[in-house]
Write a protein that holds these residues in place. Structure first.
Motif, PDB file in Angstrom:
ATOM      1  N   ALA A 144      -0.085  -6.429  18.672  1.00 23.66           N
ATOM      2  CA  ALA A 144      -0.996  -6.754  17.569  1.00 23.66           C
ATOM      3  C   ALA A 144      -1.461  -8.203  17.681  1.00 23.66           C
ATOM      4  CB  ALA A 144      -0.312  -6.525  16.227  1.00 23.66           C
ATOM      5  N   ASP A 145      -2.694  -8.463  17.259  1.00 19.72           N
ATOM      6  CA  ASP A 145      -3.219  -9.838  17.289  1.00 19.72           C
ATOM      7  C   ASP A 145      -2.519 -10.725  16.263  1.00 19.72           C
ATOM      8  OD1 ASP A 145      -5.582  -9.556  19.200  1.00 19.72           O
ATOM      9  OD2 ASP A 145      -5.960  -7.941  17.765  1.00 19.72           O
ATOM     10  N   LYS A 146      -2.117 -10.120  15.161  1.00 24.01           N
ATOM     11  CA  LYS A 146      -1.427 -10.887  14.127  1.00 24.01           C
ATOM     12  C   LYS A 146      -0.405  -9.994  13.446  1.00 24.01           C
ATOM     13  CE  LYS A 146      -3.900 -13.501  11.372  1.00 24.01           C
ATOM     14  NZ  LYS A 146      -4.790 -13.916  10.245  1.00 24.01           N
ATOM     15  N   VAL A 147       0.764 -10.538  13.162  1.00 23.31           N
ATOM     16  CA  VAL A 147       1.799  -9.824  12.424  1.00 23.31           C
ATOM     17  C   VAL A 147       2.019 -10.573  11.113  1.00 23.31           C
ATOM     18  CG1 VAL A 147       4.191  -9.050  12.375  1.00 23.31           C
ATOM     19  CG2 VAL A 147       2.902  -8.983  14.517  1.00 23.31           C
ATOM     20  N   VAL A 148       1.970  -9.830  10.002  1.00 29.14           N
ATOM     21  CA  VAL A 148       2.163 -10.413   8.674  1.00 29.14           C
ATOM     22  C   VAL A 148       3.430  -9.816   8.079  1.00 29.14           C
ATOM     23  CG1 VAL A 148       1.186 -10.690   6.354  1.00 29.14           C
ATOM     24  CG2 VAL A 148      -0.317 -10.688   8.358  1.00 29.14           C
ATOM     25  N   VAL A 149       4.382 -10.657   7.747  1.00 29.15           N
ATOM     26  CA  VAL A 149       5.651 -10.203   7.188  1.00 29.15           C
ATOM     27  C   VAL A 149       5.634 -10.431   5.680  1.00 29.15           C
ATOM     28  CG1 VAL A 149       8.158 -10.424   7.252  1.00 29.15           C
ATOM     29  CG2 VAL A 149       6.820 -10.816   9.334  1.00 29.15           C
ATOM     30  N   LEU A 150       5.863  -9.359   4.926  1.00 32.61           N
ATOM     31  CA  LEU A 150       5.888  -9.445   3.457  1.00 32.61           C
ATOM     32  C   LEU A 150       7.301  -9.237   2.939  1.00 32.61           C
ATOM     33  CD1 LEU A 150       2.942  -7.756   4.138  1.00 32.61           C
ATOM     34  CD2 LEU A 150       2.716  -8.294   1.716  1.00 32.61           C
ATOM     35  N   GLU A 151       7.586  -9.887   1.853  1.00 29.45           N
ATOM     36  CA  GLU A 151       8.870  -9.722   1.174  1.00 29.45           C
ATOM     37  C   GLU A 151       8.639  -9.934  -0.315  1.00 29.45           C
ATOM     38  OE1 GLU A 151      12.630 -12.397   1.397  1.00 29.45           O
ATOM     39  OE2 GLU A 151      12.862 -10.847   2.941  1.00 29.45           O
ATOM     40  N   GLN A 152       9.001  -8.913  -1.100  1.00 28.43           N
ATOM     41  CA  GLN A 152       8.840  -8.958  -2.553  1.00 28.43           C
ATOM     42  C   GLN A 152       7.409  -9.345  -2.949  1.00 28.43           C
ATOM     43  OE1 GLN A 152      11.940 -11.518  -4.053  1.00 28.43           O
ATOM     44  NE2 GLN A 152      13.532  -9.976  -3.703  1.00 28.43           N
ATOM     45  N   GLY A 153       6.435  -8.762  -2.249  1.00 33.27           N
ATOM     46  CA  GLY A 153       5.033  -8.940  -2.604  1.00 33.27           C
ATOM     47  C   GLY A 153       4.407 -10.233  -2.158  1.00 33.27           C
ATOM     48  N   GLN A 154       5.088 -11.010  -1.326  1.00 40.43           N
ATOM     49  CA  GLN A 154       4.544 -12.285  -0.861  1.00 40.43           C
ATOM     50  C   GLN A 154       4.574 -12.342   0.666  1.00 40.43           C
ATOM     51  OE1 GLN A 154       7.239 -14.877  -3.164  1.00 40.43           O
ATOM     52  NE2 GLN A 154       5.423 -15.595  -4.275  1.00 40.43           N
ATOM     53  N   ILE A 155       3.595 -13.056   1.233  1.00 41.06           N
ATOM     54  CA  ILE A 155       3.581 -13.272   2.682  1.00 41.06           C
ATOM     55  C   ILE A 155       4.547 -14.418   2.988  1.00 41.06           C
ATOM     56  CG2 ILE A 155       2.192 -14.004   4.656  1.00 41.06           C
ATOM     57  CD1 ILE A 155      -0.216 -12.702   3.334  1.00 41.06           C
ATOM     58  N   ILE A 156       5.543 -14.123   3.825  1.00 42.18           N
ATOM     59  CA  ILE A 156       6.511 -15.173   4.162  1.00 42.18           C
ATOM     60  C   ILE A 156       6.357 -15.638   5.602  1.00 42.18           C
ATOM     61  CG2 ILE A 156       8.189 -14.436   2.424  1.00 42.18           C
ATOM     62  CD1 ILE A 156       9.744 -13.035   4.681  1.00 42.18           C
ATOM     63  N   GLU A 157       5.704 -14.803   6.449  1.00 44.61           N
ATOM     64  CA  GLU A 157       5.463 -15.202   7.833  1.00 44.61           C
ATOM     65  C   GLU A 157       4.173 -14.539   8.315  1.00 44.61           C
ATOM     66  OE1 GLU A 157      10.178 -15.240   9.280  1.00 44.61           O
ATOM     67  OE2 GLU A 157       8.716 -13.936  10.250  1.00 44.61           O
TER      68      GLU A 157
ATOM     69  N   GLY B   7       8.994  -1.264  -0.324  1.00 44.43           N
ATOM     70  CA  GLY B   7       8.728  -1.908  -1.605  1.00 44.43           C
ATOM     71  C   GLY B   7       8.208  -3.325  -1.485  1.00 44.43           C
ATOM     72  N   ALA B   8       7.972  -3.805  -0.257  1.00 45.96           N
ATOM     73  CA  ALA B   8       7.479  -5.177  -0.074  1.00 45.96           C
ATOM     74  C   ALA B   8       6.013  -5.314  -0.451  1.00 45.96           C
ATOM     75  CB  ALA B   8       7.692  -5.618   1.380  1.00 45.96           C
ATOM     76  N   GLY B   9       5.264  -4.200  -0.535  1.00 47.36           N
ATOM     77  CA  GLY B   9       3.860  -4.247  -0.927  1.00 47.36           C
ATOM     78  C   GLY B   9       2.881  -3.987   0.193  1.00 47.36           C
ATOM     79  N   LYS B  10       3.366  -3.476   1.323  1.00 51.22           N
ATOM     80  CA  LYS B  10       2.493  -3.257   2.487  1.00 51.22           C
ATOM     81  C   LYS B  10       1.403  -2.232   2.182  1.00 51.22           C
ATOM     82  CE  LYS B  10       5.866  -1.832   5.115  1.00 51.22           C
ATOM     83  NZ  LYS B  10       6.917  -1.788   4.076  1.00 51.22           N
ATOM     84  N   SER B  11       1.793  -1.048   1.719  1.00 50.29           N
ATOM     85  CA  SER B  11       0.809   0.013   1.436  1.00 50.29           C
ATOM     86  C   SER B  11      -0.123  -0.397   0.306  1.00 50.29           C
ATOM     87  CB  SER B  11       1.527   1.318   1.081  1.00 50.29           C
ATOM     88  OG  SER B  11       2.261   1.807   2.185  1.00 50.29           O
ATOM     89  N   THR B  12       0.408  -1.096  -0.684  1.00 51.21           N
ATOM     90  CA  THR B  12      -0.436  -1.553  -1.794  1.00 51.21           C
ATOM     91  C   THR B  12      -1.507  -2.502  -1.297  1.00 51.21           C
ATOM     92  OG1 THR B  12       1.422  -1.334  -3.336  1.00 51.21           O
ATOM     93  CG2 THR B  12      -0.419  -2.708  -4.030  1.00 51.21           C
ATOM     94  N   LEU B  13      -1.131  -3.415  -0.411  1.00 49.57           N
ATOM     95  CA  LEU B  13      -2.099  -4.356   0.155  1.00 49.57           C
ATOM     96  C   LEU B  13      -3.201  -3.596   0.895  1.00 49.57           C
ATOM     97  CD1 LEU B  13      -1.265  -7.726   1.886  1.00 49.57           C
ATOM     98  CD2 LEU B  13      -2.985  -6.210   2.856  1.00 49.57           C
ATOM     99  N   ALA B  14      -2.811  -2.620   1.701  1.00 51.64           N
ATOM    100  CA  ALA B  14      -3.809  -1.832   2.447  1.00 51.64           C
ATOM    101  C   ALA B  14      -4.697  -1.028   1.507  1.00 51.64           C
ATOM    102  CB  ALA B  14      -3.098  -0.906   3.425  1.00 51.64           C
TER     103      ALA B  14
END
Length: 632
Positions: free
Chosen positions: A574-587, A410-417
């Protein structure tokens, strides 16, 4: 105080309403004017020759009933002499009239045949055009529409409701043909006796007005019937597609009650409709027979007895009424049937409406290859006006790099893709490819350079070959090369017919790992520029996961990859790791950089390291008993 409209105004409104209700059909028929024109001309010619036949019959009956009667004349001298034989004997006139009756009958039969053919062609062309329009409509709609609409309802409209429309066209064709015949009958009847014709028309009109109430009620009942059919198809589709879940959770009784409820609802609505429609024909028959007997009694006692009508003329008039009675009954039945199908017409119109559905506005710039990066610029997104799923997403995905998306469900990963191939459009912000807005590109050219592999792989009910080479024309050698890179050759060769093996609905003959390898082979064969991996290994056992991971590594070489990760072990490089939480990038950063920060990714890493160490011994035991080919 409620004002009552005059009778003429009410009739005009009803006629307007009829054309409004059926504007879909009238609009579509203009696309094949030649067929429609012939479909209207042939019944007119058939009706005209029906009139000729009745006129010849009048001459025939007068000759039989009155030897001294003057022969029937057309008013054209050469026709009267050479065709009707007015100067010949009564027997010669009788033979000539008999021959003319037969000739007009056979000519009418030919025109009736041509009417049926061209009405049928019009119906087929109309239905074919509607099938194509519905398909194009479904292809052009945004995915958000399908997320809000039952698939079964759409299938019902495409199949059952369009099928009902064929019956509607058949009823309309019959109505038009019989209507023309009634006009011809009325014209002949007036020439015989305008008094009897006027009396008959008044009585039959009163009958029609009375029966229109039943037709109107039948029309209103068609809407709940159509709605119930749509719900039935939806429930039946869900039951069939979800039969494995039904059996796994032992919910057969729950599904039985749900299915029987909608089945009862269809039966009840159909019973009400049938009871309403079925009363029209017998009631019309009884009333029409009463009118017919009355006309015979009045004709003999009033018009023949005082010499206003000859017996032959009255017999012809009665013959006309005998033909009129079933025609009027059939017309009323057709009107009732057409009314009962208005629900189907409405369902098709509603699906084809464009003002209440979401569409993807396509661009015109062709996308050939990614040169620099995909950029998310302050992107917000929410489904259908709901609270935002993504908020202020700013992210750069450089060409040739692998960017992993990590986060809780539910963090929004699939939606972003899903925003990259424009399954949905951002509600705020913009997505850019090489600095140009994604909206500027022809979306087909973009999607042709993208491949997606997800945990829910769709397998078509066709051969292995057609599933791997989906939508492209390639040689078997290329298919097998892609299958080899996807570690799929071994199980494909074990299938009964190899590449020709039909995999069943949704790939029922394959295991989860085998379906994933088919999907990877499909992606490899397309040679994509951009690869989206949506938790492609999350639902697999450890052996299948290793095979799939090896295939994914082959697939990812030299490509821009967006990987949604469930297991962190799959994205460490991976060259970059993006951590999402509640629809926002936090790391965001490299895997090692984020671990060093001891933030959210570090927490995920610690949790998975702990759970993996606890289950490692059981995984090892499973692996010793597993083979490379997952059982089907």
């Amino acid at each position: 105080m409620k004002l009552k409209l005059p009778t003429f105004a009410r009739r005009l409104l009803k006629a307007t309403s009829f054309w409004q209700d059926n504007r879909l059909i009238l609009r579509e028929l203009r696309y094949f004017p030649g067929i429609v024109t012939l479909a209207l001309i042939f019944p007119l010619l058939a009706a005209i020759f029906e009139g000729f036949g009745i006129g010849f019959l009048l001459a025939f009956l007068q000759t039989l009933t009155n030897a001294n009667a003057e022969p029937i004349r057309s008013g054209v001298e050469w026709i009267d002499i050479w065709v009707l034989g007015v100067n010949g004997s009564k027997l010669d006139q009788l033979f000539r009239v008999s021959a003319l009756i037969l000739l007009s009958t056979w000519i009418r039969a030919v025109f009736n045949y041509l009417t049926a053919v061209y009405m049928g062609l019009a119906r087929i062309r109309l239905v074919d055009r509607l099938y194509r329009q519905i398909f194009e409509q479904l292809q052009s709609l945004s995915l958000s529409f399908f997320g809000q609409t039952q698939v079964g309802s759409l299938v019902n409209t495409l199949t059952s409701e369009v099928g009902q429309l064929q019956n509607f066209i058949g009823s309309f064709s019959f109505l038009f043909t019989k209507g023309l015949v009634l006009v011809i009958y009325a014209a002949i009847a007036i020439t015989i006796s305008w008094q009897l014709t006027l009396a008959s028309m008044v009585l039959f009109s009163l009958m029609a007005v009375g029966l229109s109430t039943f037709n109107r009620q039948a029309r209103e009942l068609s809407f709940p019937v159509s709605k119930a059919r749509g719900e039935f198809t939806a429930i039946a589709s869900e039951f069939i597609n979800g039969i494995r879940t039904v059996q796994a959770f032992a919910t057969q009784e729950f599904e039985r009650q749900r299915f029987f409820r909608i089945s009862d609802e269809i039966a009840d609505t159909n019973i009400r409709a049938i009871m309403q429609i079925s009363i029209v024909r017998p009631l019309a028959e009884a009333i029409a027979s009463t009118i017919l007997i009355g006309m015979i009694v009045v004709g003999m006692s009033v018009f023949v007895s005082n010499g206003a009508l000859q017996v032959g003329s009255l017999l012809t008039f009665i013959f006309l009424l005998f033909r009129l009675v079933p025609a009027i009954q059939e017309i009323n039945g057709s009107l009732a049937a057409m009314g009962s199908m208005q629900g189907s017409v409405h369902a098709i119109e509603e699906l084809l409406r464009r003002d209440n559905k979401p569409y993807l506005q396509n661009g015109h710039r062709q996308f050939t290859n990614l040169q620099r990066a995909i950029e998310f610029v302050s992107v917000d997104f929410g489904y259908g006006g709901e609270s935002p799923v993504l908020q202020n997403i700013t992210l750069t995905i450089p060409k040739g790099q692998t960017v992993a998306l990590v986060g809780a469900s539910g963090a929004g990963k699939s939606t972003l893709a899903d925003l990259i191939p424009r399954f949905y459009d951002p509600t705020e912000g913009d997505i850019r490819i090489d600095g140009l807005s994604l909206h500027e590109f022809d979306i087909t050219s973009v999607r042709q350079r993208i491949a997606m592999v997800s945990q829910e792989t769709f397998i078509f009910n066709t051969s292995v070959r057609n599933n791997i080479a989906y939508g492209i024309d390639v040689e078997d050698a290329e298919v097998m090369a892609a299958a080899k890179l996807a570690n799929a050759v071994e199980f494909i060769e074990d299938l009964p017919e190899g590449l020709d093996t039909v995999l069943g609905d949704r790939g029922v003959r394959l295991s989860g790992g085998q379906r994933q390898r088919i999907a990877i082979a499909r992606a490899l064969l397309r040679n994509p520029e951009i690869l989206i991996l949506d938790e492609a290994t999350s639902a697999l056992d450890s052996v299948s996961e290793r095979l799939i991971q090896a295939s994914i590594e082959q697939l990812s070489v030299g490509r821009t990859v967006i990987a949604i990760a469930h297991r962190l072990s799959t994205i460490m490089r991976a060259d970059k790791v993006v951590v999402l939480e509640q629809g926002q990038i936090i790391e965001q950063g490299t895997y090692q950089e984020l671990l060093a920060q001891r933030g959210k990714l570090w927490n995920y890493h610690q949790m998975q390291q702990g759970s993996s160490s606890e289950s490692s011994s059981s995984d090892n035991n499973q692996e010793t008993h597993s083979s490379v080919n997952v059982p089907k």
